[in-house]
Design a protein around this motif. Structure first.
Motif, PDB file in Angstrom:
ATOM      1  N   VAL A 267       0.911  -1.258   0.102  1.00  0.00           N
ATOM      2  CA  VAL A 267       0.010  -0.054   0.099  1.00  0.00           C
ATOM      3  C   VAL A 267       1.010   1.316  -0.032  1.00  0.00           C
ATOM      4  CG1 VAL A 267      -1.502   1.494   1.489  1.00  0.00           C
ATOM      5  CG2 VAL A 267      -2.073  -1.242   1.008  1.00  0.00           C
ATOM      6  N   LEU A 268       0.591   2.151  -0.768  1.00  0.00           N
ATOM      7  CA  LEU A 268       1.111   3.675  -0.772  1.00  0.00           C
ATOM      8  C   LEU A 268       0.082   4.341  -0.286  1.00  0.00           C
ATOM      9  CD1 LEU A 268       3.045   3.502  -4.471  1.00  0.00           C
ATOM     10  CD2 LEU A 268       3.915   3.045  -2.136  1.00  0.00           C
ATOM     11  N   VAL A 269       0.594   5.401   0.530  1.00  0.00           N
ATOM     12  CA  VAL A 269      -0.315   6.361   1.151  1.00  0.00           C
ATOM     13  C   VAL A 269       0.201   7.804   0.981  1.00  0.00           C
ATOM     14  CG1 VAL A 269      -1.457   7.468   3.258  1.00  0.00           C
ATOM     15  CG2 VAL A 269      -0.537   4.859   3.029  1.00  0.00           C
ATOM     16  N   SER A 270      -0.597   8.651   0.131  1.00  0.00           N
ATOM     17  CA  SER A 270      -0.101   9.949  -0.491  1.00  0.00           C
ATOM     18  C   SER A 270      -0.152  10.747   0.805  1.00  0.00           C
ATOM     19  CB  SER A 270      -1.161  10.556  -1.330  1.00  0.00           C
ATOM     20  OG  SER A 270      -1.501   9.641  -2.413  1.00  0.00           O
ATOM     21  N   PRO A 271       0.868  11.945   0.633  1.00  0.00           N
ATOM     22  CA  PRO A 271       0.792  12.844   1.712  1.00  0.00           C
ATOM     23  C   PRO A 271      -0.285  13.570   2.132  1.00  0.00           C
ATOM     24  CG  PRO A 271       2.337  13.450  -0.398  1.00  0.00           C
ATOM     25  CD  PRO A 271       1.427  12.453  -0.596  1.00  0.00           C
ATOM     26  N   GLY A 272      -0.502  13.582   3.635  1.00  0.00           N
ATOM     27  CA  GLY A 272      -1.423  14.352   4.294  1.00  0.00           C
ATOM     28  C   GLY A 272      -2.810  13.612   4.236  1.00  0.00           C
ATOM     29  N   ARG A 273      -2.861  12.288   3.895  1.00  0.00           N
ATOM     30  CA  ARG A 273      -4.034  11.516   4.017  1.00  0.00           C
ATOM     31  C   ARG A 273      -4.393  10.964   5.326  1.00  0.00           C
ATOM     32  NH1 ARG A 273      -4.620  14.600   0.791  1.00  0.00           N
ATOM     33  NH2 ARG A 273      -4.520  14.168  -1.296  1.00  0.00           N
ATOM     34  N   ASN A 274      -5.400  10.557   5.538  1.00  0.00           N
ATOM     35  CA  ASN A 274      -5.889   9.910   6.696  1.00  0.00           C
ATOM     36  C   ASN A 274      -6.667   8.676   6.600  1.00  0.00           C
ATOM     37  OD1 ASN A 274      -6.967   9.520   9.631  1.00  0.00           O
ATOM     38  ND2 ASN A 274      -8.567  10.658   9.071  1.00  0.00           N
ATOM     39  N   VAL A 275      -6.312   7.670   7.412  1.00  0.00           N
ATOM     40  CA  VAL A 275      -6.901   6.373   7.089  1.00  0.00           C
ATOM     41  C   VAL A 275      -7.630   6.188   8.563  1.00  0.00           C
ATOM     42  CG1 VAL A 275      -6.603   3.713   6.940  1.00  0.00           C
ATOM     43  CG2 VAL A 275      -5.397   5.486   5.485  1.00  0.00           C
ATOM     44  N   ALA A 276      -8.808   6.483   8.655  1.00  0.00           N
ATOM     45  CA  ALA A 276      -9.464   6.230   9.957  1.00  0.00           C
ATOM     46  C   ALA A 276      -9.351   5.009  10.707  1.00  0.00           C
ATOM     47  CB  ALA A 276     -10.801   6.935   9.880  1.00  0.00           C
ATOM     48  N   PRO A 277      -9.790   4.921  12.075  1.00  0.00           N
ATOM     49  CA  PRO A 277      -9.712   3.726  12.866  1.00  0.00           C
ATOM     50  C   PRO A 277     -10.544   2.491  12.323  1.00  0.00           C
ATOM     51  CG  PRO A 277     -10.117   5.746  14.201  1.00  0.00           C
ATOM     52  CD  PRO A 277     -10.253   6.159  12.773  1.00  0.00           C
ATOM     53  N   ASN A 278      -9.931   1.380  12.514  1.00  0.00           N
ATOM     54  CA  ASN A 278     -10.562   0.231  11.960  1.00  0.00           C
ATOM     55  C   ASN A 278     -11.140  -0.142  10.551  1.00  0.00           C
ATOM     56  OD1 ASN A 278     -10.552  -0.704  14.990  1.00  0.00           O
ATOM     57  ND2 ASN A 278     -12.231   0.755  15.150  1.00  0.00           N
TER      58      ASN A 278
END
Length: 159
Positions: free
Chosen positions: A117-128
């Motif tokens: 997985v790649l996560v872009s800058p400033g992103r939020n992956v919320a709980p659960n």
């Protein structure tokens, strides 16, 4: 810790945290109690909360990882925009202009990001939340959401 694990900077490592071989931890970084970091991972200027797990060959850069979150192997948080623009962070319906050139991601408690997985800058992956293998996260992921990549393969002879 064994092998060639390197610690460079202002680093806190909590009780019972585990660092695999060839890990690099640098900058101002905190690894809370019970964290596990797989071999060849890189962590820079990040907060990694209790019992979070970072898989082998992953990179956590300028990010916050919530308690109990899991990164599979080769997960990356990116911390710069390719065009050089400052990074914006979206919280609820508001867009926050950070005026920062470097900002990774915020990963919520219990979130799972599978391998690649790649996560872009400033992103939020919320709980659960669950993010499947190979996904590129370009938008925030709401709490309790499952995100998987669908692909069609064109299989044919080489000739």
């Amino acid at each position: 810790n064994n092998g060639r694990t390197r610690l460079k900077g202002n680093i806190y490592i909590g009780e019972n945290a585990f660092l695999g071989n060839d890990v690099l931890v640098r900058g101002t970084t905190s690894l809370a109690a019970g964290c596990a970091v797989g071999y060849s991972a890189v962590i820079k200027s990040s907060l990694v909360m209790e019992s979070a797990s970072i898989g082998p060959a992953s990179a956590v850069i300028d990010s916050i990882l919530g308690p109990g979150c899991i990164f599979g192997g080769s997960v990356r948080t990116m911390n710069t925009n390719p065009n050089g623009d400052p990074i914006s962070f979206k919280a609820s319906d508001a867009v926050i202009k950070t005026n920062r050139q470097h900002l990774g991601a915020v990963i919520g408690e219990g979130a799972i990001l599978a391998s690649g997985v790649l996560v872009s800058p400033g992103r939020n992956v919320a709980p659960n939340s669950f993010v499947g293998p190979g996904v590129v996260i370009m938008k925030n992921i709401p709490s309790g959401t499952r995100v998987v990549l669908r692909q069609d393969l064109d299989v044919s002879p080489v000739n």
